[in-house]
Design a protein around this motif. Structure first.
Motif, PDB file in Angstrom:
ATOM      1  N   THR A  38      -5.727 -13.763   2.347  1.00 44.58           N
ATOM      2  CA  THR A  38      -6.065 -12.721   1.371  1.00 44.58           C
ATOM      3  C   THR A  38      -5.178 -11.516   1.656  1.00 44.58           C
ATOM      4  N   HIS A  39      -4.571 -11.004   0.596  1.00 47.68           N
ATOM      5  CA  HIS A  39      -3.659  -9.865   0.661  1.00 47.68           C
ATOM      6  C   HIS A  39      -4.360  -8.719  -0.063  1.00 47.68           C
ATOM      7  N   GLN A  40      -4.454  -7.576   0.563  1.00 50.18           N
ATOM      8  CA  GLN A  40      -5.124  -6.438  -0.060  1.00 50.18           C
ATOM      9  C   GLN A  40      -4.255  -5.201   0.074  1.00 50.18           C
ATOM     10  N   PHE A  41      -4.096  -4.468  -1.022  1.00 53.24           N
ATOM     11  CA  PHE A  41      -3.343  -3.216  -1.034  1.00 53.24           C
ATOM     12  C   PHE A  41      -4.257  -2.115  -1.548  1.00 53.24           C
ATOM     13  N   ASP A  42      -4.340  -1.024  -0.797  1.00 54.61           N
ATOM     14  CA  ASP A  42      -5.179   0.104  -1.202  1.00 54.61           C
ATOM     15  C   ASP A  42      -4.427   1.408  -0.992  1.00 54.61           C
ATOM     16  N   THR A  43      -4.698   2.376  -1.865  1.00 61.59           N
ATOM     17  CA  THR A  43      -4.164   3.714  -1.650  1.00 61.59           C
ATOM     18  C   THR A  43      -5.129   4.476  -0.758  1.00 61.59           C
ATOM     19  N   THR A  44      -4.594   5.487  -0.079  1.00 59.21           N
ATOM     20  CA  THR A  44      -5.391   6.387   0.752  1.00 59.21           C
ATOM     21  C   THR A  44      -4.993   7.812   0.365  1.00 59.21           C
ATOM     22  N   PRO A  45      -5.736   8.817   0.800  1.00 57.97           N
ATOM     23  CA  PRO A  45      -5.354  10.194   0.470  1.00 57.97           C
ATOM     24  C   PRO A  45      -3.967  10.577   1.002  1.00 57.97           C
ATOM     25  N   THR A  46      -3.510   9.898   2.058  1.00 56.36           N
ATOM     26  CA  THR A  46      -2.215  10.241   2.647  1.00 56.36           C
ATOM     27  C   THR A  46      -1.158   9.151   2.463  1.00 56.36           C
ATOM     28  N   ALA A  65      -3.465  -8.755  10.090  1.00 51.79           N
ATOM     29  CA  ALA A  65      -2.787  -7.513  10.453  1.00 51.79           C
ATOM     30  C   ALA A  65      -2.757  -6.573   9.258  1.00 51.79           C
ATOM     31  N   SER A  66      -2.415  -5.315   9.571  1.00 49.88           N
ATOM     32  CA  SER A  66      -2.291  -4.318   8.500  1.00 49.88           C
ATOM     33  C   SER A  66      -1.070  -3.452   8.749  1.00 49.88           C
ATOM     34  N   ILE A  67      -0.609  -2.850   7.664  1.00 48.64           N
ATOM     35  CA  ILE A  67       0.447  -1.840   7.728  1.00 48.64           C
ATOM     36  C   ILE A  67      -0.102  -0.613   7.013  1.00 48.64           C
ATOM     37  N   THR A  68      -0.064   0.519   7.701  1.00 50.31           N
ATOM     38  CA  THR A  68      -0.523   1.774   7.114  1.00 50.31           C
ATOM     39  C   THR A  68       0.686   2.658   6.860  1.00 50.31           C
ATOM     40  N   PHE A  69       0.761   3.211   5.654  1.00 48.10           N
ATOM     41  CA  PHE A  69       1.846   4.099   5.229  1.00 48.10           C
ATOM     42  C   PHE A  69       1.254   5.499   5.085  1.00 48.10           C
ATOM     43  N   THR A  70       1.835   6.468   5.790  1.00 46.98           N
ATOM     44  CA  THR A  70       1.334   7.842   5.743  1.00 46.98           C
ATOM     45  C   THR A  70       2.504   8.787   5.517  1.00 46.98           C
ATOM     46  N   GLN A 113       1.682  -3.919  -6.928  1.00 50.64           N
ATOM     47  CA  GLN A 113       1.281  -5.060  -6.085  1.00 50.64           C
ATOM     48  C   GLN A 113      -0.007  -5.674  -6.618  1.00 50.64           C
ATOM     49  N   ASN A 114      -0.991  -4.830  -6.859  1.00 50.23           N
ATOM     50  CA  ASN A 114      -2.289  -5.321  -7.318  1.00 50.23           C
ATOM     51  C   ASN A 114      -2.199  -5.980  -8.687  1.00 50.23           C
ATOM     52  N   ASP A 174       0.515  -7.442  -9.997  1.00 53.65           N
ATOM     53  CA  ASP A 174       1.294  -8.678  -9.889  1.00 53.65           C
ATOM     54  C   ASP A 174       0.542  -9.798  -9.182  1.00 53.65           C
ATOM     55  N   HIS A 175      -0.319  -9.430  -8.247  1.00 51.37           N
ATOM     56  CA  HIS A 175      -1.040 -10.450  -7.488  1.00 51.37           C
ATOM     57  C   HIS A 175      -2.429 -10.716  -8.042  1.00 51.37           C
ATOM     58  N   GLY A 176      -2.955  -9.817  -8.840  1.00 54.87           N
ATOM     59  CA  GLY A 176      -4.295 -10.001  -9.400  1.00 54.87           C
ATOM     60  C   GLY A 176      -5.348  -9.293  -8.578  1.00 54.87           C
ATOM     61  N   THR A 177      -6.481  -9.088  -9.178  1.00 56.87           N
ATOM     62  CA  THR A 177      -7.568  -8.361  -8.559  1.00 56.87           C
ATOM     63  C   THR A 177      -7.968  -8.975  -7.228  1.00 56.87           C
ATOM     64  N   GLY A 178      -8.083  -8.139  -6.220  1.00 61.89           N
ATOM     65  CA  GLY A 178      -8.499  -8.584  -4.908  1.00 61.89           C
ATOM     66  C   GLY A 178      -7.397  -9.292  -4.136  1.00 61.89           C
ATOM     67  N   MET A 179      -6.403  -9.765  -4.833  1.00 65.24           N
ATOM     68  CA  MET A 179      -5.238 -10.417  -4.253  1.00 65.24           C
ATOM     69  C   MET A 179      -5.600 -11.575  -3.342  1.00 65.24           C
ATOM     70  N   LYS A 180      -6.747 -12.178  -3.566  1.00 67.64           N
ATOM     71  CA  LYS A 180      -7.136 -13.343  -2.779  1.00 67.64           C
ATOM     72  C   LYS A 180      -6.374 -14.534  -3.333  1.00 67.64           C
ATOM     73  N   HIS A 181      -5.572 -15.157  -2.494  1.00 67.38           N
ATOM     74  CA  HIS A 181      -4.757 -16.268  -2.956  1.00 67.38           C
ATOM     75  C   HIS A 181      -5.489 -17.598  -2.882  1.00 67.38           C
ATOM     76  N   GLY A 182      -6.488 -17.700  -2.060  1.00 63.92           N
ATOM     77  CA  GLY A 182      -7.158 -18.991  -1.859  1.00 63.92           C
ATOM     78  C   GLY A 182      -8.351 -19.190  -2.722  1.00 63.92           C
TER      79      GLY A 182
END
Length: 177
Positions: free
Chosen positions: A65-73, A144-149, A166-167, A169-177
């Motif tokens: 499962t691939h997840q991309f989220d925005t944060t305040p920073t 793992a995760s990557i955080t961008f600040t 990203q969201n 192109d991959h679809g809601t939740g980005m769950k591939h399985g």
């Protein structure tokens, strides 16, 4: 007057047959164009992205499962194995995201461009960002995760655009399985 009506009718029929032939040919060409150049059997954007992604990402897209989220920073990318016992996928995820984090720190977003295209929203600004976005890799339970600040409003906006793309192109939740 009655002598003119049959003559006018024959003249009209004479023009009607070539018109019908042209119409029939146009319809046939439209059907051929639909089937050959854009019928329903064409892959969707999400299918194309999944195909490209499977060539760039070493882990099994159906087992993660691939997840991309925005944060305040900035933003966070999180990839996890669908099964916490799948150590093969977890290792592949961690190696890939560690490599990606190193590249992203240098402004190298070549892999996302290969998957989503070079005109992906936010990508140009992120590519020019080298050093102005803090990129942090971290291991999580099943991946793992990557955080961008960043404190730069333009780059936060670029990250938000990139995450949205990203969201989509991959679809809601980005769950591939």
């Amino acid at each position: 007057m009655s002598a003119e009506t049959p003559s006018a009718g024959r003249a009209g029929r004479g023009l009607m047959i070539p018109g019908l032939i042209v119409l029939a040919l146009a319809c046939a060409l439209a059907v051929v164009g639909f089937v050959v150049w854009g019928g329903d059997d064409q892959p969707s954007r999400q299918e194309i992205v999944a195909q490209r992604g499977s060539k760039v990402m070493p882990f099994d897209l159906t087992a993660t499962t691939h997840q991309f989220d925005t944060t305040p920073t900035g933003a966070v990318e999180l990839v996890t194995a669908n099964s916490a016992d799948d150590t093969t996928q977890i290792d592949l995820i961690r190696k890939h995201l560690l490599t990606e984090a190193t590249r992203f720190k240098q402004g190298d977003f070549g892999d996302p461009a290969a998957i989503h295209g070079s005109n992906m929203p936010g990508l140009r600004a992120l590519t020019r960002s080298g050093g102005r976005v803090d990129v942090t890799y971290a291991e999580v339970g099943a991946g793992a995760s990557i955080t961008f600040t960043t404190s730069d409003p333009e780059l936060r906006s670029a990250l938000a655009d990139w995450i949205m793309a990203q969201n989509m192109d991959h679809g809601t939740g980005m769950k591939h399985g």
